[in-house]
Write a protein that holds these residues in place. Structure first.
Motif, PDB file in Angstrom:
ATOM      1  N   ASP A   1       0.835  -1.187   0.000  1.00  0.00           N
ATOM      2  CA  ASP A   1       0.000   0.000   0.000  1.00  0.00           C
ATOM      3  C   ASP A   1       0.880   1.251   0.000  1.00  0.00           C
ATOM      4  OD1 ASP A   1      -2.833   1.200   0.595  1.00  0.00           O
ATOM      5  OD2 ASP A   1      -1.458   2.145   2.023  1.00  0.00           O
ATOM      6  N   LYS A   2       0.663   2.116  -0.987  1.00  0.00           N
ATOM      7  CA  LYS A   2       1.545   3.276  -1.158  1.00  0.00           C
ATOM      8  C   LYS A   2       1.518   4.197   0.060  1.00  0.00           C
ATOM      9  CE  LYS A   2       2.477   7.367  -3.919  1.00  0.00           C
ATOM     10  NZ  LYS A   2       2.047   8.240  -5.044  1.00  0.00           N
ATOM     11  N   ASP A   3       0.340   4.526   0.556  1.00  0.00           N
ATOM     12  CA  ASP A   3       0.250   5.444   1.693  1.00  0.00           C
ATOM     13  C   ASP A   3       0.956   4.875   2.918  1.00  0.00           C
ATOM     14  OD1 ASP A   3      -1.181   7.205   0.145  1.00  0.00           O
ATOM     15  OD2 ASP A   3      -3.144   6.580   0.903  1.00  0.00           O
ATOM     16  N   ARG A   4       0.783   3.587   3.124  1.00  0.00           N
ATOM     17  CA  ARG A   4       1.424   2.940   4.271  1.00  0.00           C
ATOM     18  C   ARG A   4       2.946   2.952   4.111  1.00  0.00           C
ATOM     19  NH1 ARG A   4       0.560  -3.400   6.119  1.00  0.00           N
ATOM     20  NH2 ARG A   4       1.350  -3.174   8.256  1.00  0.00           N
ATOM     21  N   MET A   5       3.406   2.719   2.888  1.00  0.00           N
ATOM     22  CA  MET A   5       4.841   2.694   2.625  1.00  0.00           C
ATOM     23  C   MET A   5       5.443   4.090   2.757  1.00  0.00           C
ATOM     24  SD  MET A   5       6.898   0.171   1.900  1.00  0.00           S
ATOM     25  CE  MET A   5       8.685   0.317   2.030  1.00  0.00           C
ATOM     26  N   VAL A   6       4.756   5.082   2.215  1.00  0.00           N
ATOM     27  CA  VAL A   6       5.244   6.461   2.326  1.00  0.00           C
ATOM     28  C   VAL A   6       5.310   6.887   3.783  1.00  0.00           C
ATOM     29  CG1 VAL A   6       4.627   8.870   1.870  1.00  0.00           C
ATOM     30  CG2 VAL A   6       4.555   7.199   0.023  1.00  0.00           C
ATOM     31  N   SER A   7       4.300   6.517   4.554  1.00  0.00           N
ATOM     32  CA  SER A   7       4.274   6.850   5.977  1.00  0.00           C
ATOM     33  C   SER A   7       5.468   6.239   6.711  1.00  0.00           C
ATOM     34  CB  SER A   7       2.964   6.369   6.599  1.00  0.00           C
ATOM     35  OG  SER A   7       2.938   6.617   7.982  1.00  0.00           O
ATOM     36  N   LEU A   8       5.757   4.956   6.411  1.00  0.00           N
ATOM     37  CA  LEU A   8       6.890   4.285   7.038  1.00  0.00           C
ATOM     38  C   LEU A   8       8.214   4.948   6.638  1.00  0.00           C
ATOM     39  CD1 LEU A   8       8.239   1.979   8.617  1.00  0.00           C
ATOM     40  CD2 LEU A   8       8.118   0.594   6.531  1.00  0.00           C
ATOM     41  N   LEU A   9       8.392   5.184   5.354  1.00  0.00           N
ATOM     42  CA  LEU A   9       9.637   5.799   4.885  1.00  0.00           C
ATOM     43  C   LEU A   9       9.826   7.195   5.471  1.00  0.00           C
ATOM     44  CD1 LEU A   9       9.615   4.724   1.122  1.00  0.00           C
ATOM     45  CD2 LEU A   9      11.211   3.939   2.887  1.00  0.00           C
ATOM     46  N   ARG A  10       8.737   7.936   5.564  1.00  0.00           N
ATOM     47  CA  ARG A  10       8.820   9.282   6.130  1.00  0.00           C
ATOM     48  C   ARG A  10       9.270   9.221   7.592  1.00  0.00           C
ATOM     49  NH1 ARG A  10       6.582  13.599   3.705  1.00  0.00           N
ATOM     50  NH2 ARG A  10       5.083  12.322   2.539  1.00  0.00           N
ATOM     51  N   ARG A  11       8.712   8.275   8.344  1.00  0.00           N
ATOM     52  CA  ARG A  11       9.099   8.124   9.755  1.00  0.00           C
ATOM     53  C   ARG A  11      10.568   7.740   9.889  1.00  0.00           C
ATOM     54  NH1 ARG A  11       4.297   5.170  10.113  1.00  0.00           N
ATOM     55  NH2 ARG A  11       5.449   3.231  10.494  1.00  0.00           N
ATOM     56  N   LEU A  12      11.024   6.830   9.030  1.00  0.00           N
ATOM     57  CA  LEU A  12      12.424   6.403   9.077  1.00  0.00           C
ATOM     58  C   LEU A  12      13.357   7.561   8.753  1.00  0.00           C
ATOM     59  CD1 LEU A  12      12.143   2.907   7.338  1.00  0.00           C
ATOM     60  CD2 LEU A  12      12.601   3.358   9.752  1.00  0.00           C
ATOM     61  N   ARG A  13      12.979   8.360   7.756  1.00  0.00           N
ATOM     62  CA  ARG A  13      13.801   9.517   7.391  1.00  0.00           C
ATOM     63  C   ARG A  13      13.863  10.528   8.528  1.00  0.00           C
ATOM     64  NH1 ARG A  13      13.524  14.613   4.522  1.00  0.00           N
ATOM     65  NH2 ARG A  13      15.470  14.865   3.328  1.00  0.00           N
TER      66      ARG A  13
END
Length: 225
Positions: free
Chosen positions: A203-215
């Motif tokens: 899921d794109k939104d879920r993936m973007v959310s995870l990547l944003r948190r990691l960054r």
């Protein structure tokens, strides 16, 4: 004789797990995915992979195989249909080299671009660009790294096709453009529409959310050291 059970211990966000799923899809192998919470790893995962204690782990007939590139070779040797490694020894070695190059050089440099800012990001972008140019030259206008069909190197490098655009969206920094990397850009398009790949996106939104948190976590850590 009944087919031996195939289980894949993984995590929804892991590009290393996803490459195993792609290979199994290409081979037409039925498997069960065991979703792991990487902050609270199951006793079975630790039992099956006591050395690295991470995903992916493929369990075939009760026997565990760890490390994604090794798992890919096991899959290709076990299920002969739709081979992903070339028969020619030199081409096979080249596919292995590109796969290792992707993990050892491309991934760390692109990740560093993503989690950095300022001068550190600029230096990482220079290194990432040099690595991407090597992939561009290897493709040389070809549809896939392995020819006309998805192969070992394509599967191993598939994280580029699925994740770099998300990183670009988050950072507003373009890493792969059609002018500088025409072959790589076309490869990404061909990869993403391939039958074994196109329905495998997280899921794109879920993936973007995870990547944003990691960054954000990495940037915060960098600013406190």
């Amino acid at each position: 004789m009944a087919a031996e059970e195939v289980k894949l211990f993984g995590n929804w966000s892991s590009p290393f797990v996803r490459r195993i799923q792609w290979a199994l899809e290409i081979k037409g192998v039925q498997y069960e995915i065991i979703e792991e919470d990487l902050s609270n790893k199951s006793p079975l995962l630790l039992q099956y992979n006591p050395v690295y204690k991470k995903v992916p782990v493929l369990v075939h007939g009760g026997k565990p195989i760890a490390e994604s590139l090794i798992i890919l070779e096991y899959i290709d040797e076990t299920w002969k249909e739709n081979p992903i490694l070339p028969k020619d020894p030199y081409e096979k070695a080249s596919a292995r080299f590109l796969s290792s190059f992707g993990d050892d050089k491309c991934l760390p440099s692109i990740w560093q671009v993503f989690i950095s800012q300022g001068e550190k990001q600029a230096a990482a972008l220079t290194e990432a660009s040099e690595n991407l140019k090597i992939l561009e030259e290897k493709l040389n206008g070809g549809k896939f790294f392995g020819g006309e069909a998805l192969g070992f190197a394509d599967i191993s490098l598939g994280w580029i096709a699925q994740m770099v655009s998300l990183m670009e969206e988050i950072t507003n920094l373009k890493m792969i453009d059609e002018v500088t990397y025409p072959s790589l850009s076309e490869w990404i398009k061909n990869f993403l529409i391939s039958e074994a790949i196109r329905d495998s996106y997280p899921d794109k939104d879920r993936m973007v959310s995870l990547l944003r948190r990691l960054r954000e976590a990495n940037l915060a850590s960098e600013n406190t050291t």
